[in-house]
Write a protein that holds these residues in place. Structure first.
Motif, PDB file in Angstrom:
ATOM      1  N   THR A 111      44.442  39.079  51.928  1.00  0.00           N
ATOM      2  CA  THR A 111      45.773  39.390  51.406  1.00  0.00           C
ATOM      3  C   THR A 111      46.689  38.186  51.278  1.00  0.00           C
ATOM      4  O   THR A 111      47.655  38.236  50.529  1.00  0.00           O
ATOM      5  N   LYS A 139      50.290  37.846  40.483  1.00  0.00           N
ATOM      6  CA  LYS A 139      50.442  38.938  41.458  1.00  0.00           C
ATOM      7  C   LYS A 139      49.746  40.229  41.020  1.00  0.00           C
ATOM      8  O   LYS A 139      49.142  40.924  41.833  1.00  0.00           O
ATOM      9  N   GLY A 140      49.817  40.569  39.751  1.00  0.00           N
ATOM     10  CA  GLY A 140      49.168  41.787  39.266  1.00  0.00           C
ATOM     11  C   GLY A 140      47.655  41.710  39.376  1.00  0.00           C
ATOM     12  O   GLY A 140      46.995  42.672  39.786  1.00  0.00           O
ATOM     13  N   THR A 155      46.632  41.876  43.058  1.00  0.00           N
ATOM     14  CA  THR A 155      46.695  43.246  43.572  1.00  0.00           C
ATOM     15  C   THR A 155      45.450  44.021  43.177  1.00  0.00           C
ATOM     16  O   THR A 155      44.872  44.749  43.992  1.00  0.00           O
ATOM     17  N   LYS A 156      45.006  43.865  41.942  1.00  0.00           N
ATOM     18  CA  LYS A 156      43.792  44.560  41.489  1.00  0.00           C
ATOM     19  C   LYS A 156      42.564  44.058  42.235  1.00  0.00           C
ATOM     20  O   LYS A 156      41.706  44.851  42.640  1.00  0.00           O
ATOM     21  N   ILE A 191      42.463  42.681  45.243  1.00  0.00           N
ATOM     22  CA  ILE A 191      42.539  43.170  46.628  1.00  0.00           C
ATOM     23  C   ILE A 191      42.119  44.639  46.682  1.00  0.00           C
ATOM     24  O   ILE A 191      41.411  45.064  47.600  1.00  0.00           O
ATOM     25  N   GLY A 192      42.520  45.413  45.690  1.00  0.00           N
ATOM     26  CA  GLY A 192      42.105  46.818  45.620  1.00  0.00           C
ATOM     27  C   GLY A 192      40.600  46.963  45.470  1.00  0.00           C
ATOM     28  O   GLY A 192      39.982  47.829  46.093  1.00  0.00           O
TER      29      GLY A 192
END
Length: 84
Positions: free
Chosen positions: A46, A55-56, A59-60, A62-63
């Motif tokens: 993270t 950032k977008g 986030t994907k 990390i998901g």
């Protein structure tokens, strides 16, 4: 909690307190190591792994990593009894 166990042929056998303490200490060490490693992995994913990424997208990603970890853990639930 009884200190007596029953063997396969039906005879009773007394367990030793030292064996139980040794097992508990070994389990504590294993759990502490696993939790420390898991915490480090989450912090690394993270904060450090995607430091220079948008950032977008981060986030994907990390998901996706989280989803893979969940799938692996669920698969492990079913595979462990077969291996053990």
């Amino acid at each position: 909690m009884s200190n007596t166990t029953t063997t396969a042929n039906g005879t009773a056998r007394r367990g030793k307190l030292g064996q139980r303490v040794a097992y508990a200490c070994g389990n504590l060490g294993q759990s502490a190591f696993y939790n420390a490693l898991s915490t480090y992995f989450v912090v690394y994913v993270t904060s450090s792994l995607f430091a220079g990424v948008d950032k977008g997208v981060a986030t994907k990603l990390i998901g996706i990593i989280t989803g893979l970890v969940v799938v692996i853990r669920i698969a492990e639930i079913f595979i462990d009894p077969l291996l053990g």
